[in-house]
Design a protein around this motif. Structure first.
Motif, PDB file in Angstrom:
ATOM      1  N   ILE A   1     -17.731  18.057  74.920  1.00 49.93           N
ATOM      2  CA  ILE A   1     -17.060  19.353  75.076  1.00 49.93           C
ATOM      3  C   ILE A   1     -17.635  20.114  76.265  1.00 49.93           C
ATOM      4  CG2 ILE A   1     -16.718  21.605  74.002  1.00 49.93           C
ATOM      5  CD1 ILE A   1     -16.485  20.257  71.332  1.00 49.93           C
ATOM      6  N   ALA A   2     -18.956  20.082  76.402  1.00 49.20           N
ATOM      7  CA  ALA A   2     -19.600  20.802  77.508  1.00 49.20           C
ATOM      8  C   ALA A   2     -19.164  20.240  78.854  1.00 49.20           C
ATOM      9  CB  ALA A   2     -21.113  20.731  77.357  1.00 49.20           C
ATOM     10  N   LEU A   3     -19.106  18.916  78.963  1.00 46.46           N
ATOM     11  CA  LEU A   3     -18.699  18.299  80.217  1.00 46.46           C
ATOM     12  C   LEU A   3     -17.247  18.621  80.549  1.00 46.46           C
ATOM     13  CD1 LEU A   3     -20.410  14.786  79.950  1.00 46.46           C
ATOM     14  CD2 LEU A   3     -21.072  16.708  81.396  1.00 46.46           C
ATOM     15  N   PHE A   4     -16.384  18.630  79.538  1.00 48.96           N
ATOM     16  CA  PHE A   4     -14.985  18.979  79.780  1.00 48.96           C
ATOM     17  C   PHE A   4     -14.875  20.428  80.245  1.00 48.96           C
ATOM     18  CE2 PHE A   4     -10.743  20.362  78.356  1.00 48.96           C
ATOM     19  CZ  PHE A   4      -9.968  19.442  79.048  1.00 48.96           C
ATOM     20  N   GLY A   5     -15.640  21.308  79.621  1.00 57.43           N
ATOM     21  CA  GLY A   5     -15.634  22.706  80.039  1.00 57.43           C
ATOM     22  C   GLY A   5     -16.136  22.881  81.463  1.00 57.43           C
ATOM     23  N   ILE A   6     -17.176  22.125  81.834  1.00 56.56           N
ATOM     24  CA  ILE A   6     -17.694  22.189  83.208  1.00 56.56           C
ATOM     25  C   ILE A   6     -16.638  21.688  84.190  1.00 56.56           C
ATOM     26  CG2 ILE A   6     -19.414  21.240  84.786  1.00 56.56           C
ATOM     27  CD1 ILE A   6     -21.356  21.191  82.409  1.00 56.56           C
ATOM     28  N   GLY A   7     -15.923  20.613  83.800  1.00 58.78           N
ATOM     29  CA  GLY A   7     -14.863  20.106  84.657  1.00 58.78           C
ATOM     30  C   GLY A   7     -13.745  21.115  84.847  1.00 58.78           C
ATOM     31  N   LEU A   8     -13.373  21.821  83.771  1.00 59.75           N
ATOM     32  CA  LEU A   8     -12.339  22.849  83.871  1.00 59.75           C
ATOM     33  C   LEU A   8     -12.794  23.987  84.767  1.00 59.75           C
ATOM     34  CD1 LEU A   8      -9.599  23.959  82.913  1.00 59.75           C
ATOM     35  CD2 LEU A   8     -10.806  24.990  80.973  1.00 59.75           C
ATOM     36  N   LEU A   9     -14.043  24.399  84.601  1.00 55.81           N
ATOM     37  CA  LEU A   9     -14.587  25.442  85.469  1.00 55.81           C
ATOM     38  C   LEU A   9     -14.584  24.985  86.916  1.00 55.81           C
ATOM     39  CD1 LEU A   9     -15.968  28.197  85.715  1.00 55.81           C
ATOM     40  CD2 LEU A   9     -18.159  27.041  85.324  1.00 55.81           C
ATOM     41  N   GLY A  10     -14.878  23.692  87.118  1.00 56.78           N
ATOM     42  CA  GLY A  10     -14.856  23.147  88.470  1.00 56.78           C
ATOM     43  C   GLY A  10     -13.479  23.203  89.096  1.00 56.78           C
ATOM     44  N   GLU A  11     -12.409  23.023  88.292  1.00 59.66           N
ATOM     45  CA  GLU A  11     -11.058  23.126  88.823  1.00 59.66           C
ATOM     46  C   GLU A  11     -10.797  24.522  89.381  1.00 59.66           C
ATOM     47  OE1 GLU A  11      -8.509  21.061  89.210  1.00 59.66           O
ATOM     48  OE2 GLU A  11      -9.602  19.306  88.500  1.00 59.66           O
ATOM     49  N   TYR A  12     -11.211  25.545  88.664  1.00 62.24           N
ATOM     50  CA  TYR A  12     -11.030  26.912  89.151  1.00 62.24           C
ATOM     51  C   TYR A  12     -11.872  27.163  90.398  1.00 62.24           C
ATOM     52  CZ  TYR A  12      -8.377  28.565  85.091  1.00 62.24           C
ATOM     53  OH  TYR A  12      -7.404  28.762  84.140  1.00 62.24           O
TER      54      TYR A  12
END
Length: 357
Positions: free
Chosen positions: A277-288
């Motif tokens: 979950i943390a890695l997915f959240g970091i990836g989403l933040l990276g998209e922004y």
């Protein structure tokens, strides 16, 4: 040159096999409308003979045909943005070059606008796409509506009509990554939708891979909503609370029962789940963050190499364009274009037919 009532913007990328079929149906369909129109083709860096075929068509119908030539491939939405910046019509219709949406249905969109609507989307009557694209499209439509609050029945259909006020508003935007149908919806005062036909691709193959579709939907989600980030913020708070309660439970269990190793694999599974979950959240933040990075660099959204159009004196002209930067209000100003230069002398190398130099 008089202002046409209708502009039809068509992005073209490696469509040489189907362009003649498009011409055979598009021009008669627009002639039957009985209004002044122009057709603006935007060649998105095609690697086949699409540019040469567009040049030939411009020479046949220079009165209603204009061609914008990119010097590279910048994507469908950037091609449409360039078309919006160059078009002159009071109403603008976007149409794909693959003939999956019949040009004959253009009158349906305009008739709906006559009822007072400023933005008319389309719903494909019977989709002829592959089953996985149909399922993926329906899933993304539902997710997009919940996240962005933008209601479009068929977001994947680019056959749409826009009022000039909507086009001017879109042209004023400086976004590097955007999704044009959703952007127009956010500006529309009175949007509507109509049902149109849908046919199998006339020739060639789709230019959208699964990866491209995923990236396009990321553009849609991140450009129009902060809900994904807010959802992960709330999920993070919830997991923190549950983790604290679970820690208290383990401490009490150790004091009451004593140390034990039977739950070791359960803890590992829980840890891997939380890390995922943390890695997915970091990836989403990276998209922004990535989109912010692209925006603040102020690089050109696309580069226009030449524009084929008829000058005000009725002569064929080939004007050199310039970079379309995010802070540029207009791409390739018309006043700077050369007059009376033969269309065949355009600098774009793919303008020459086979064997021509």
């Amino acid at each position: 040159m008089s202002t046409p009532q209708l502009s039809v913007v068509i992005p073209v990328y490696n469509e040489e096999q189907g362009l003649h079929a498009l011409f055979d149906r598009l021009y008669p369909a627009l002639d039957k409308l009985g209004i002044g129109y122009e057709i603006l083709f935007v060649n998105d860096g095609s690697r086949d003979r699409s540019a040469a075929i567009l040049r030939e068509q411009f020479q046949k119908r220079p009165d209603v045909t204009r061609v914008v030539l990119f010097n590279g491939n910048f994507g469908q939405h950037m091609a449409i943005m360039a078309g919006f910046e160059h078009c002159r019509g009071q109403r603008v219709v976007t149409l794909d070059a693959d003939l999956q949406n019949p040009p004959e249905d253009t009158g349906l969109l305009l008739a709906k606008m006559d009822e007072g609507y400023d933005y008319v989307g389309s719903i494909r009557r019977q989709r002829n796409d592959s089953w996985w694209r149909h399922v993926a499209s329906r899933a993304m439509n539902g997710l997009r509506e919940k996240i962005t609050r933008i209601k479009m029945t068929d977001q994947g259909c680019m056959f749409r009509a826009y009022d000039r006020n909507i086009i001017d508003a879109i042209n004023s935007c400086k976004e590097v990554n955007t999704f044009i149908p959703a952007l127009a919806y956010s500006f529309a005062r009175n949007p509507a939708e109509v049902v149109v036909g849908h046919e199998e691709r006339a020739a060639g193959e789709s230019k959208y891979s699964l990866y491209s579709l995923i990236r396009l939907n990321f553009d849609l989600m991140t450009s129009f909503s902060l809900v994904p980030l807010q959802m992960f913020s709330m999920l993070g708070m919830l997991i923190s609370v549950l983790s604290g309660l679970f820690f208290v439970f383990l401490v009490v269990r150790r004091l009451v029962i004593g140390p034990e190793a039977e739950g070791l694999f359960t803890l590992f599974a829980l840890m891997f789940f939380l890390i995922g979950i943390a890695l997915f959240g970091i990836g989403l933040l990276g998209e922004y963050v990535g989109r912010i990075y692209q925006q603040v660099r102020h690089r050109p959204r696309y580069l226009v190499e030449a524009v084929l159009e008829q000058s005000e004196k009725g002569e064929e002209g080939s004007g050199k364009g310039k970079a379309a930067a995010p802070d540029a209000a207009e791409t390739a100003p018309r006043k700077a274009r050369a007059k009376a230069k033969p269309a065949g002398d355009a600098a774009h190398p793919s303008l020459f037919a086979d064997g021509e130099e």
